[in-house]
Design an enzyme around this catalytic site. Sequence first.
Site, PDB file in Angstrom:
ATOM      1  N   TYR A 198       0.954  -1.166  -0.113  1.00 12.86           N
ATOM      2  CA  TYR A 198      -0.161  -0.036  -0.134  1.00 12.86           C
ATOM      3  C   TYR A 198       0.958   1.334  -0.057  1.00 12.86           C
ATOM      4  CZ  TYR A 198      -3.841   3.290   0.951  1.00 12.86           C
ATOM      5  OH  TYR A 198      -4.400   4.261   0.770  1.00 12.86           O
ATOM      6  N   PHE A 227      -5.130  23.700 -23.716  1.00 18.17           N
ATOM      7  CA  PHE A 227      -5.341  22.216 -23.965  1.00 18.17           C
ATOM      8  C   PHE A 227      -6.657  22.147 -23.053  1.00 18.17           C
ATOM      9  CE2 PHE A 227      -5.651  17.748 -23.023  1.00 18.17           C
ATOM     10  CZ  PHE A 227      -5.672  17.288 -24.485  1.00 18.17           C
ATOM     11  N   THR A 228      -7.438  21.116 -23.565  1.00 16.26           N
ATOM     12  CA  THR A 228      -8.666  20.990 -22.876  1.00 16.26           C
ATOM     13  C   THR A 228      -9.006  20.802 -21.464  1.00 16.26           C
ATOM     14  OG1 THR A 228      -8.905  18.614 -23.819  1.00 16.26           O
ATOM     15  CG2 THR A 228      -9.917  20.220 -25.139  1.00 16.26           C
ATOM     16  N   ASP A 266       3.959  21.683 -19.239  1.00 16.80           N
ATOM     17  CA  ASP A 266       3.229  20.494 -19.659  1.00 16.80           C
ATOM     18  C   ASP A 266       3.926  19.514 -20.343  1.00 16.80           C
ATOM     19  OD1 ASP A 266       1.319  18.363 -20.560  1.00 16.80           O
ATOM     20  OD2 ASP A 266       0.065  19.684 -21.025  1.00 16.80           O
ATOM     21  N   LYS A 326       1.434   9.399 -22.925  1.00 14.94           N
ATOM     22  CA  LYS A 326       2.069   9.528 -24.402  1.00 14.94           C
ATOM     23  C   LYS A 326       3.484   9.336 -24.273  1.00 14.94           C
ATOM     24  CE  LYS A 326      -1.955  12.361 -24.086  1.00 14.94           C
ATOM     25  NZ  LYS A 326      -2.745  12.188 -22.802  1.00 14.94           N
ATOM     26  N   ARG A 364     -10.766  18.539 -33.599  1.00 12.46           N
ATOM     27  CA  ARG A 364     -10.066  19.448 -32.874  1.00 12.46           C
ATOM     28  C   ARG A 364     -10.479  20.686 -33.282  1.00 12.46           C
ATOM     29  NH1 ARG A 364      -7.925  17.097 -27.929  1.00 12.46           N
ATOM     30  NH2 ARG A 364     -10.074  17.370 -27.897  1.00 12.46           N
ATOM     31  N   PHE A 391     -16.652  17.409 -26.241  1.00 11.68           N
ATOM     32  CA  PHE A 391     -16.438  16.723 -27.368  1.00 11.68           C
ATOM     33  C   PHE A 391     -16.211  15.185 -26.985  1.00 11.68           C
ATOM     34  CE2 PHE A 391     -12.001  15.820 -25.673  1.00 11.68           C
ATOM     35  CZ  PHE A 391     -11.836  16.751 -24.877  1.00 11.68           C
TER      36      PHE A 391
HETATM   37  O1  PLI Z   1      -5.490  12.541 -20.836  1.00 12.10           O
HETATM   38  P1  PLI Z   1      -4.583  12.762 -19.534  1.00 12.10           P
HETATM   39  O2  PLI Z   1      -5.613  13.076 -18.391  1.00 12.10           O
HETATM   40  O3  PLI Z   1      -3.505  11.752 -19.291  1.00 12.10           O
HETATM   41  O4  PLI Z   1      -3.683  14.181 -20.046  1.00 12.10           O
HETATM   42  C1  PLI Z   1      -4.136  15.238 -20.116  1.00 12.10           C
HETATM   43  C2  PLI Z   1      -3.187  15.906 -21.279  1.00 12.10           C
HETATM   44  C3  PLI Z   1      -2.471  16.997 -20.956  1.00 12.10           C
HETATM   45  N1  PLI Z   1      -1.831  17.680 -21.775  1.00 12.10           N
HETATM   46  C4  PLI Z   1      -1.462  17.408 -23.060  1.00 12.10           C
HETATM   47  C5  PLI Z   1      -0.883  18.063 -23.770  1.00 12.10           C
HETATM   48  C6  PLI Z   1      -2.529  16.522 -23.266  1.00 12.10           C
HETATM   49  O5  PLI Z   1      -2.386  15.990 -24.859  1.00 12.10           O
HETATM   50  C7  PLI Z   1      -3.248  15.606 -22.599  1.00 12.10           C
HETATM   51  C8  PLI Z   1      -4.090  14.664 -22.955  1.00 12.10           C
HETATM   52  N2  PLI Z   1      -4.182  14.435 -24.132  1.00 12.10           N
HETATM   53  C9  PLI Z   1      -5.105  13.450 -24.995  1.00 12.10           C
HETATM   54  C10 PLI Z   1      -6.252  12.586 -24.104  1.00 12.10           C
HETATM   55  C11 PLI Z   1      -4.888  13.395 -26.418  1.00 12.10           C
HETATM   56  O6  PLI Z   1      -5.930  12.542 -27.114  1.00 12.10           O
HETATM   57  O7  PLI Z   1      -4.505  14.281 -26.855  1.00 12.10           O
END
Ligand code: PLI
Length: 463
Positions: A77, A129-130, A220, A263, A387, A454
Amino acid sequence: MDTSRTRRSWAEPYKIKMVERLRMTTPEERRRAIDEAGYNTFLLHSDMVYVDLLTDSGTSAMSDYQWAGMMMGDEAYSGSANFYHLEANVQRYYGYPYVVPTHQGRGAEHLISQILISDGDTVPGNMYFTTTRLHQELAGAQFVDVIVDEAHDPTSLLPFKGNVDLEKLRAVIARVGADRVPYVCVAATVNMAGGQPISLENMKAVYELCLPLGIKVILDATRAVENAYFIQQREVGQSGRSVAEILFEMCSYSDGATMSGKKDLLVNIGGFLAMRDEDVYAEARSLVVVYEGMHTYGGLAGRDMEAMARGIEEAVQDDHIKARVGQVEYLGNLLIDDGVPIVRPIGGHAIYLDATQFLPHLTQDMFPAQTLAAELYVEGGIRAMERGIVSAGRDPVTGNHRYPKLELVRLTIPRRVYTQAHLDVVAEVVADLYDRRDSIKGLEMTFEPKYLRFFQSRFRPLP
Ligand code: PLI
């Protein structure tokens, strides 16, 4: 192997050990599927998709080294050995002393927004970013875009379209006062601009501008490795350095970072918040327990942290990142050769179709990018993402649609997943669609959720 010849492709520095079968569908099946999904590609069932270019987030293929790490999960844990491996690799490759794991990127965005933002603050950034902007707004801030103008022009060939316009940044700070700007949000690369990089020189200048004013810089770092590769390829004086060295210097021009490990870091789930300031860390440790979990797991299993720790090591390998970006460029160049309008220069993680140019007969209220993404699916089983106006959402004050200058469809390439032949098919399908573009009609919205519309909004074809 003869390495004396100069022509070399981007070919992969790995081979395939396991495969996943894909279902081939008919146009009739796809027409029914997109109708049932309300013309929103997010709402399609994935087994109805042939080439899934919805996102590069959590969709990459892990390596045998990462899968072996999954078996080494220490599921205690607290105090998991995998946390300490993750922490050591963040310190080594990103240079931040303090790390709090989160379930994914938005978990880190939530924490840093709640910690640094007070009601009525302003957060400038190089394009929104969203999820990032929503967390800033929910914490009481207003986001102000300070990216260079060229970022909003799909045809501009500026090599660093992700740069902050320093004059715009100075003007925002002068207008609201430095004490109302808790931090500048610097993204590398800039997703909504087309995966465009920011230069090392610009990151340094932003940091030097903010430091004496007591304004923090939060990076970021979601695709910072891809950004580092562009710096190596494009920025004067950087070609002799490794991607890892450049990444480390990039991070040195920030006080902390939010990270979606889904990513660059080649994992299916995971993220972290990293920082230099001990007081911020103390708050993050306290807050993470409320929303994510203990500060040594933050919503992740031990095995997930191990896969991410190992992903950090793999992500910065020069041959990996060269092939990753090379594959994206391969698809982009096929489309350019076919005369299809895309955002230029080609970005790091995706090709962005310019829906405004592709469907000039549709107004933005007819959701051209949403329409194009739906048509692409029907044409060839390829799933992409809107987008444009749908992603931009509504202004929280006026309640009106935001009308972004960029109306794009993103073809996002997962890492280490698809072959060159898959991308050939994608290019062929897009070209066929481009040939019959005049016959494509728009959409109207029939359902709109409150947040991040979206993901779940629904549409129907205009007559
Ligand atoms: O999807 P998350 O919560 O692991 O990460 C959010 C996020 C933050 N910053 C940037 C630049 C992103 O591209 C991002 C998430 N992007 C997604 C889900 C995408 O499809 O681009």
